[in-house]
Every structure is written in C-alpha cells, then in structure tokens.
Design an enzyme around this catalytic site. Structure first.
Site, PDB file in Angstrom:
ATOM      1  N   GLU A 264     -10.573  12.030   7.866  1.00 52.40           N
ATOM      2  CA  GLU A 264     -10.526  13.382   7.187  1.00 52.40           C
ATOM      3  C   GLU A 264     -11.793  14.185   7.666  1.00 52.40           C
ATOM      4  O   GLU A 264     -11.837  15.360   7.970  1.00 52.40           O
ATOM      5  CB  GLU A 264      -9.892  13.424   6.093  1.00 52.40           C
ATOM      6  CG  GLU A 264      -8.747  12.853   5.797  1.00 52.40           C
ATOM      7  CD  GLU A 264      -8.393  12.450   4.455  1.00 52.40           C
ATOM      8  OE1 GLU A 264      -8.570  11.188   4.011  1.00 52.40           O
ATOM      9  OE2 GLU A 264      -8.100  13.264   3.748  1.00 52.40           O
TER      10      GLU A 264
ATOM     11  N   TYR B  64       1.035   5.878  -0.461  1.00 50.92           N
ATOM     12  CA  TYR B  64       0.761   6.949   0.271  1.00 50.92           C
ATOM     13  C   TYR B  64       0.562   8.037  -0.789  1.00 50.92           C
ATOM     14  O   TYR B  64       1.273   9.057  -0.250  1.00 50.92           O
ATOM     15  CB  TYR B  64       1.647   7.096   1.444  1.00 50.92           C
ATOM     16  CG  TYR B  64       1.128   7.763   2.631  1.00 50.92           C
ATOM     17  CD1 TYR B  64      -0.062   7.455   3.469  1.00 50.92           C
ATOM     18  CD2 TYR B  64       2.040   8.766   3.443  1.00 50.92           C
ATOM     19  CE1 TYR B  64      -0.534   8.269   4.302  1.00 50.92           C
ATOM     20  CE2 TYR B  64       1.668   9.608   4.321  1.00 50.92           C
ATOM     21  CZ  TYR B  64       0.392   9.261   5.073  1.00 50.92           C
ATOM     22  OH  TYR B  64       0.115  10.011   6.044  1.00 50.92           O
TER      23      TYR B  64
ATOM     24  N   GLN C 199      -4.654   1.596  15.100  1.00 49.31           N
ATOM     25  CA  GLN C 199      -3.470   2.020  14.171  1.00 49.31           C
ATOM     26  C   GLN C 199      -2.556   3.042  15.197  1.00 49.31           C
ATOM     27  O   GLN C 199      -1.269   3.014  15.152  1.00 49.31           O
ATOM     28  CB  GLN C 199      -3.935   2.674  12.837  1.00 49.31           C
ATOM     29  CG  GLN C 199      -2.795   3.044  12.016  1.00 49.31           C
ATOM     30  CD  GLN C 199      -3.398   4.036  10.991  1.00 49.31           C
ATOM     31  OE1 GLN C 199      -4.687   4.008  10.722  1.00 49.31           O
ATOM     32  NE2 GLN C 199      -2.597   4.511  10.027  1.00 49.31           N
TER      33      GLN C 199
ATOM     34  N   ASP D 207      -9.290   0.128   1.805  1.00 46.43           N
ATOM     35  CA  ASP D 207      -8.307  -0.260   2.888  1.00 46.43           C
ATOM     36  C   ASP D 207      -8.750   0.082   4.150  1.00 46.43           C
ATOM     37  O   ASP D 207      -8.581   0.961   4.927  1.00 46.43           O
ATOM     38  CB  ASP D 207      -6.955   0.462   2.627  1.00 46.43           C
ATOM     39  CG  ASP D 207      -5.721   0.145   3.477  1.00 46.43           C
ATOM     40  OD1 ASP D 207      -5.882  -1.016   4.090  1.00 46.43           O
ATOM     41  OD2 ASP D 207      -5.048   1.116   3.913  1.00 46.43           O
TER      42      ASP D 207
ATOM     43  N   LYS E 238      -4.608  -2.379  10.101  1.00 48.94           N
ATOM     44  CA  LYS E 238      -5.146  -2.708   8.648  1.00 48.94           C
ATOM     45  C   LYS E 238      -5.088  -3.975   8.325  1.00 48.94           C
ATOM     46  O   LYS E 238      -6.050  -4.071   7.351  1.00 48.94           O
ATOM     47  CB  LYS E 238      -3.747  -2.051   7.817  1.00 48.94           C
ATOM     48  CG  LYS E 238      -3.333  -0.570   8.166  1.00 48.94           C
ATOM     49  CD  LYS E 238      -4.367   0.283   7.199  1.00 48.94           C
ATOM     50  CE  LYS E 238      -3.836   2.024   7.241  1.00 48.94           C
ATOM     51  NZ  LYS E 238      -4.589   2.782   6.104  1.00 48.94           N
TER      52      LYS E 238
ATOM     53  N   ASP F 154       0.923  -1.359  -0.185  1.00 49.27           N
ATOM     54  CA  ASP F 154       0.091  -0.048   0.096  1.00 49.27           C
ATOM     55  C   ASP F 154       0.616   1.394   0.049  1.00 49.27           C
ATOM     56  O   ASP F 154       1.765   1.331   0.813  1.00 49.27           O
ATOM     57  CB  ASP F 154      -0.896  -0.113   1.181  1.00 49.27           C
ATOM     58  CG  ASP F 154      -2.194   0.942   1.074  1.00 49.27           C
ATOM     59  OD1 ASP F 154      -2.322   1.261  -0.234  1.00 49.27           O
ATOM     60  OD2 ASP F 154      -2.811   1.465   2.242  1.00 49.27           O
TER      61      ASP F 154
ATOM     62  N   HIS G 186      -4.593  13.623   1.174  1.00 49.39           N
ATOM     63  CA  HIS G 186      -4.764  12.832   2.269  1.00 49.39           C
ATOM     64  C   HIS G 186      -3.764  12.596   3.170  1.00 49.39           C
ATOM     65  O   HIS G 186      -3.914  12.574   4.606  1.00 49.39           O
ATOM     66  CB  HIS G 186      -5.218  11.243   1.830  1.00 49.39           C
ATOM     67  CG  HIS G 186      -5.270  10.196   3.059  1.00 49.39           C
ATOM     68  ND1 HIS G 186      -6.296  10.033   4.029  1.00 49.39           N
ATOM     69  CD2 HIS G 186      -4.105   9.325   3.479  1.00 49.39           C
ATOM     70  CE1 HIS G 186      -5.927   9.172   4.811  1.00 49.39           C
ATOM     71  NE2 HIS G 186      -4.641   8.579   4.421  1.00 49.39           N
TER      72      HIS G 186
ATOM     73  N   ARG H 160      -8.449   3.157  13.641  1.00 50.35           N
ATOM     74  CA  ARG H 160      -7.628   4.383  13.673  1.00 50.35           C
ATOM     75  C   ARG H 160      -7.157   4.505  15.032  1.00 50.35           C
ATOM     76  O   ARG H 160      -6.051   4.768  15.270  1.00 50.35           O
ATOM     77  CB  ARG H 160      -8.406   5.723  13.660  1.00 50.35           C
ATOM     78  CG  ARG H 160      -8.875   6.061  12.147  1.00 50.35           C
ATOM     79  CD  ARG H 160      -7.874   6.001  11.022  1.00 50.35           C
ATOM     80  NE  ARG H 160      -8.441   6.289   9.818  1.00 50.35           N
ATOM     81  CZ  ARG H 160      -7.539   6.024   8.709  1.00 50.35           C
ATOM     82  NH1 ARG H 160      -6.168   5.505   8.796  1.00 50.35           N
ATOM     83  NH2 ARG H 160      -8.065   6.097   7.350  1.00 50.35           N
TER      84      ARG H 160
ATOM     85  N   GLU I 163      -9.196   3.982  -2.339  1.00 53.76           N
ATOM     86  CA  GLU I 163      -7.987   4.123  -2.894  1.00 53.76           C
ATOM     87  C   GLU I 163      -8.216   3.167  -4.433  1.00 53.76           C
ATOM     88  O   GLU I 163      -9.351   2.549  -4.510  1.00 53.76           O
ATOM     89  CB  GLU I 163      -7.007   2.874  -2.106  1.00 53.76           C
ATOM     90  CG  GLU I 163      -6.776   3.303  -0.765  1.00 53.76           C
ATOM     91  CD  GLU I 163      -5.557   2.758  -0.217  1.00 53.76           C
ATOM     92  OE1 GLU I 163      -4.807   2.187  -1.033  1.00 53.76           O
ATOM     93  OE2 GLU I 163      -5.258   2.807   0.895  1.00 53.76           O
TER      94      GLU I 163
ATOM     95  N   GLU J  97     -10.891   3.739   3.450  1.00 54.49           N
ATOM     96  CA  GLU J  97      -9.992   4.480   3.061  1.00 54.49           C
ATOM     97  C   GLU J  97     -10.242   4.336   1.466  1.00 54.49           C
ATOM     98  O   GLU J  97     -10.212   3.260   0.925  1.00 54.49           O
ATOM     99  CB  GLU J  97      -8.432   4.052   3.173  1.00 54.49           C
ATOM    100  CG  GLU J  97      -8.286   4.524   4.522  1.00 54.49           C
ATOM    101  CD  GLU J  97      -6.566   4.706   4.732  1.00 54.49           C
ATOM    102  OE1 GLU J  97      -5.876   3.600   4.203  1.00 54.49           O
ATOM    103  OE2 GLU J  97      -6.325   5.315   5.789  1.00 54.49           O
TER     104      GLU J  97
ATOM    105  N   THR K 253      -9.180  -5.943   3.651  1.00 56.71           N
ATOM    106  CA  THR K 253      -9.105  -5.049   2.566  1.00 56.71           C
ATOM    107  C   THR K 253      -9.841  -5.528   1.479  1.00 56.71           C
ATOM    108  O   THR K 253      -9.691  -6.585   0.826  1.00 56.71           O
ATOM    109  CB  THR K 253      -7.567  -4.883   1.914  1.00 56.71           C
ATOM    110  OG1 THR K 253      -6.619  -4.640   3.236  1.00 56.71           O
ATOM    111  CG2 THR K 253      -7.261  -3.917   0.868  1.00 56.71           C
TER     112      THR K 253
END
Lengths: 432, 432
Positions: free
Chosen positions: A379, A139, A252, A245, A265, A137, A144, A249, A212, A210, A269
C-alpha cells in the site's frame, strides 16, 4: 490510568507493568527446558520455578492438580483452563507484585524465591507461546482490503460483494508460524514478469510485511457445532499477539487465482512472544468500523465496542548490525477493523468447523485511511509504482524489503500495557 | 500378479493380501488404548502386542530402541523412521505371514501370539492413522479443474493461466480431517440465492463429495529449505489414503473470492484408515496426464510414470439402515492427474515452507473425461442443472446429498492391493 505500583522496579515506559501480566514461554541459561513465564518490567517470572516453590499457595481458587500446567513447554494446558482461571491467575500475580501485596511472604519478602524465579529479561529467550494446531488469516482490515483490491484488481472490483456480509478469511500454514526474532528467508518461486505470459523462477523481488493482530484460542468445539457470538465466541479467546504475515507479492499475484494465497504466504509468519489477555485490554475497547450492511443474526453483536484501540507501529531498520538506521514507517490504531475476533470465530465455526486450544486467527492487515497509517509496503509504495519509494533514515529508499532489513512491530494499548516486539530480519534467499 | 500365499486364510478379493501390508491405528475390545496395526485379509495384526511379544526379533535391520514406535497412538513416530525402514518392516511382515516363512516360530507356529496379536478385523475400530499437523489440498485433477471452472466461471476462463505451470493448491483445515466412518454434519452458512444480492443463512442445499487421493508425509524440512524433486520429495512420502473432501457448493460459491474456499470445505474431510505404502503401489505406476507446457526445472521429473493407476469408485447408499440401496455413481483411474505428489511437494516447499511428519496433501478431485468418471456431484449434475439428476437404485434421484445418504469410496490398484473404504454418512445439520 496509572498501573498499580510494585515493590519491583518497573520502568515507567515498560509494556509490562502490573496492569498487563501477559503469558509466554521462555528458556533461560539458569534452568533446563522451556517453561511458562510472565514479563514484569525488565524481569520475567519463571512460572515453573514459582509454582514448584509454592508461589500459588495463596491462590485458593486454583486447584492443586492444575499446577502441572506450569510444567508444560507450551501455554496450551494453561489456556485450556478457561478465561476465569486466566484472570484469577493474572489478578493474583498483580497482587503478589503489588507494593501493598496481601501476601508479602510469597515473593516480596522471599529473596530465595526471587533469586530462583525472577530472572533478568535479557538473560531469557522467548519461544513460540503455544502449539498452534491450525492458523486462519482473516481480511477484516477494511482499509487494507480496499487498498489491496485496487492494486491487485481495480477500484470498482476492489471489494467483492461478500466483503461486508461476512468476515472473509482463508486457512494459513501453521507450520511456518514462528516467534519474534526468527530469521525470515526470502522465498523463491514462480513469478510472472510484467508483460510476459511465461513465469520465471527466482527469489521474490516484492517481499512485504503485513501488520496484523493475532488471536489465540483457549476452547475447543466438537465438529458439527459452532461457537456463538455474545457468549461462546468471546470466551474462546485466550489472548492477543502482534503478527507479521510476511508476504511475497510477486509470487502471490501469479498463484492466487482461483484458490487463494499459498507460497506467497507460507514461508513465514511471525508473532510476538507474550500473549496479552482480554482482561488487560478491557479498558481499551472501542467501536469497530461502521458496517452499513445489515448483518445476518449470527454475526450481530450486542455491543459495538468489540475491538481495541491499540497503537500499532512499524519500524524498518536497514544498514545491518554495523550501521543500523531505523525509520518508523507507519502508526495505526488496531481499531481499523470491520469485523471483531468474536465475529470471526462465530463465522469460522458456523458450518461446524472444530476449533482447538492454541489455534491462531489473524485479523488481516490493519491500515488506516491516511498515508502514514498503512500496514504493508504494497500500500505504501502502490505495488512498487514509479516515484512511490519510502524515504528512510540516512537518505535510503525502499519499495520492497531488501536482504538484511529488519521489520519491528510494536503495540501499546495504554500506560504499562503493551505487546513488546514482533520482529524479524530478512536473511537471504531460501535454499534450493 | 498374484499375491504371495499365506498360511493365514485371506479371501481372494481382499484389499489386504500379503502384496499390500498397509499401516493404521486401531482400538479393540481386547486391549486398552490405540495402537498401530496392519490389516491382513479379515484380520488385523496388533503391532503393539506383536512387538512387545518379540515379534520383530528376527528383523535385524530394525534397532531395538525404535520398537517404541509401535507403542504410539499414531503412526507419526513409525513414519519418521523413513521409507527404507517402512519397506523393511513391510517385507518382514510379508515373510512372517508367508506360507513358506523363514521364521515359522514367530507367528505361524506360535498360537499364543496369534491369539494375542491377530484380531478379527470386525472386532476392531479404526482411528485417524496420523496426527496431522497441516493439510493442503491441491487441484491436480485436470478434468475436474476444467469442469468446475466451466461451472463456477465459464469455459474460456475455466483454467487460469497459472494452471499448467504450477500445481495450484490451498491450505486446508487440519482439525476437520476425520477417519472413515465419522458422521458428517451438513454445514450451515451464508448462501446467495439465485438472482439475489443479499445472502441468507441456512443449511447448505448443495452438499457434495470430492473423490481424491491423499498423501501422508514422513519427513520434515526446516523453514527456509525445500524438498527437491527426483530425491527428497519422493522420499517424503509415507503413503496414500483415499480422501473425501466434502464440499458445500452454495457456501463455497459465495465466500470463495478473493481468498479461496473456507467454510465450504472446513466442516469435514474424510480419509480411509489404512496408509498404503509406495512399495505396495510400485507395480501400478503409470504416466500422468500430458502437460504441453514447458515446466520450470524445479518441476521437471526424471521419469514420467509418477502417478498410479488405482481404480477408484464412488458408491452412494440411500434409504437409511432400513431400506438401503446402493448405486455405483463413478469409476475412474487415479492417474487422471496433471501433477504428481512429488511435484506438489517440491512446489509447496519451493519458497521454504516447512513440512512435518504427518502432514496431509490432497490431490484435488479426480475425474476422467467420460460421464461415468466424474469425481463430484457438481460435475455429474452440472451444478444442479434442470434435468441432470443422478439416477439411483430404486428409481430415486439426486442432484446433491440428502441427510442420511452414505458416500463410500473404494480404490483397488491390483490383485490384493486396495485401500478398503473411505465412507461417511450425512447426519443432518450442524448445531447452532
């Protein structure tokens, strides 16, 4: 650009017009076992049945000994044949389904093969399209990365000094990559309560999505070699999928220093089932985000339009099966990337790391710059800050996902070219 | 404890006495294809040949339909049969080779089968013992974590607050795990020169080894479930190997924030070829390092002797084939771990992450507290600090590995129970 017309009825708003022709793996009640397939409108073409009945007889560029790839239960063997072959097969299928097909005898006028190989889509089930060896993965979603960095650290320290010099990425967990529709269990784990120095154990309370783009590979490189930009790296791309994904939080945040995300994570997925080929997306190339840093030569691309303008959206459905209510909580273009997939591949292999057919790369979460273009609840709700709730249909609110919530990603590049759905429901806490 | 005596001549200092009986995959010039095998002294028993000639006829607990596992080219199918079966097969082979075997007709008095299945070890070649689906590297070597933290950050910040609460780990790259003897290319990559703010591109100058113990799994758990301590987690362990987690310190240092090590690690990870079963190591259980932190219940072990006292060593050979000179640069016990493998497994699956047969877990670098017990050059040379060179045979010195250098790890639990070698040569820069 209107898609080519077909003798088969294809709804106008379908993601799967003749301009698309993506590949996936299905099973159906009509046949045993998993097999490759192509969605066309509200149908899917069973490639095993099509191939074994001589459907590829007029594709003269395709050696007969390769037809066994359509007997496989994954797309890996087909992918390994390389981009030229994928595009030849895609163009051939476009012709077979075209109103003015040059070979009506293959399928258009062959009701027997239609019956055997052209299945109603709703009577088939999708499976993971490839056997995924390794999953990485990245970034590369600049907005983001900046937003998350502000929330996890602080605005001054949001982006680390390496961020604009190289595509930052980490190795993910291949075993927990699942196909759209697979239920997602809320993970349990260690969480540090606010203000405490001692972690507690329990279900994650900050369960997130997430948004992606995923990229599946079709070539391999031996250990000690690399896939170079402007050639090898581009040719290594089999196609693209949408990817969720799922992220915890609270887990993590406590675990991620100094070696990166782990249990936050690896509980799931989700990828969309149909692999959209580069050929289908070619008309939708656009420039990636501007990077003012001068790149080292191995990351310099000859062309700048190396990402795609795919209109991505996130729908959140709450209320369960009895009283479902759906709100579109984000819409954003997939072009919001600082790094292209070929750059990610070139960097990933720079030190000699071997890639294999079926490897999955994630773009990282894709967000735009406005409030309605955010790819994660982290976010949208500013990490659960007071007063930052999402407003949902039926006067409901959310900071994080609740059990029973369904997240559905969609992606549309243009008329008749889309990804279908990447969806998953939160089904309660993982068993322990 | 002296190993049982055999009718086959086994050198006294062999790692592979009847007390051991590990499993691996070989190929030989005498037969086609890869096949499972067991090393015994200076021989290996070809399990495919042994099995197909009826060698397991007297192992009544082993269902005949399972014999196909010895036709496989990896140990995954054998591993999936579970610990009880592995131990039954191990005990049976001990008996077959024992001086006082209860079944001399099987092999002791069967010169034909001896000829077919008992091969001189030097005439066989080892392959990767398992198909590795996912590879996770932990950081359970407390002394190394502290030493590395001091060098990468500072002594106050060396261990992060989570370190004593959970086994910190990260997902590694399964595709670059190779068997002992595979050449290792020095990676190229981005490096930030001291004092600079702009990275350069070039071959790593800080190429390092990491002395680790690896653990291969023999069970799977569905996504959304976990493997609990004091039961499932212990039973998930197939066996152990030595592991060299080759590391590029200059690449790693620039890339690793905020998502962890990536190209600094994924250019190669070497494991020893023979999987040593828990049964062989049972007499060598010892307590792990004391952890004064009160652990959450899911990490509490009923017994404390859940690591092994294996005497590990690192030999560095320089001078090439013409003028080789070897220095033992470290000796350390594998018991220098704050977390056991069962704890790592329980934590890894806590959030529902699925494990699969053949997954590899690394312990993290194992260092002791004294100068001669360090598991990496990073620690020995204090990250290349002036005056901290290693002194090697022939008046040579090293701060980091040079091209042509050979690193060889060995591990001995006790008389007749060892791991063989985990070795690799640095063969020059990766191609680009």
């Amino acid at each position: 650009m209107a898609p080519p017309k077909s003798w088969l009825s294809i709804p106008e708003d379908s993601d799967f017009s003749l301009a698309n022709i993506p590949f996936g793996i299905i099973r159906s009640k009509f046949s045993d076992g998993h097999r490759p397939a192509i969605p066309i409108g509200n149908h899917v073409l069973d490639l095993k049945a099509f191939s074994s009945a001589g459907g590829f007889a007029e594709l003269t560029s395709f050696p007969k000994e390769h037809l066994s790839v359509f007997d496989s239960t994954t797309l890996n063997d087909f992918a390994a044949l390389g981009q030229k072959t994928h595009e030849n097969v895609r163009k051939y299928i476009q012709d077979v389904f075209s109103e003015s097909t040059s070979h009506p005898e293959i399928l258009k006028d062959n009701s027997e093969l239609q019956k055997a190989a052209l299945l109603p889509k709703h009577e088939t089930k999708n499976l993971l399209p490839m056997k995924i060896g390794d999953y990485t993965d990245f970034y590369a979603g600049y907005n983001h990365a900046f937003n998350a960095g502000c929330l996890f650290r602080d605005p001054e320290n949001a982006l680390k000094p390496n961020y604009t010099h190289l595509p930052v990425g980490y190795h993910g967990r291949a075993s927990s990559v699942v196909v759209s529709g697979t239920p997602i269990h809320r993970p349990q784990g260690q969480i540090l309560p606010p203000g405490s120095q001692t972690p507690i154990h329990g279900p994650s309370k900050k369960l997130d999505i997430e948004l992606e783009l995923g990229c599946l590979l079709c070539t391999s490189n031996p250990m000690g070699t690399s896939l170079k930009l402007n050639g090898d790296a581009e040719e290594a791309i089999f196609g693209y999928v949408l990817m969720n994904d799922w992220s915890s939080r609270d887990i993590q945040r406590w675990e991620y220093v100094p070696l990166g995300p782990f249990n936050g994570k690896n509980f799931g997925t989700t990828i969309s089932p149909w692999v959209v080929l580069p050929g289908a997306l070619e008309p939708y190339r656009v420039k990636k985000l501007e990077n003012k840093t001068e790149l080292l030569p191995y990351l310099q691309e000859k062309r700048q339009d190396t990402v795609y303008d795919i209109s991505l959206s996130i729908d959140l459905t709450i209320g369960g099966d009895e009283d479902p209510a759906t709100t579109t909580i984000a819409k954003v273009s997939s072009s919001n990337l600082l790094w292209s997939f070929p750059q990610m591949i070139a960097h990933h292999t720079m030190g000699g790391c071997p890639m294999n057919v079926g490897d999955l790369l994630g773009s990282g979460t894709i967000s735009g710059t406005s409030k309605n273009e955010l790819g994660s609840l982290l976010e949208m709700g500013k990490d659960g800050k007071e007063g930052e709730e999402l407003m949902l249909a039926g006067m409901n609110t959310r900071k994080w996902l609740l059990d029973g919530d369904v997240a559905t990603f969609r992606g549309k590049a243009g008329e008749g070219v889309g990804f279908g759905e990447c969806t998953g429901r939160v089904v309660g806490t993982s068993k322990h």
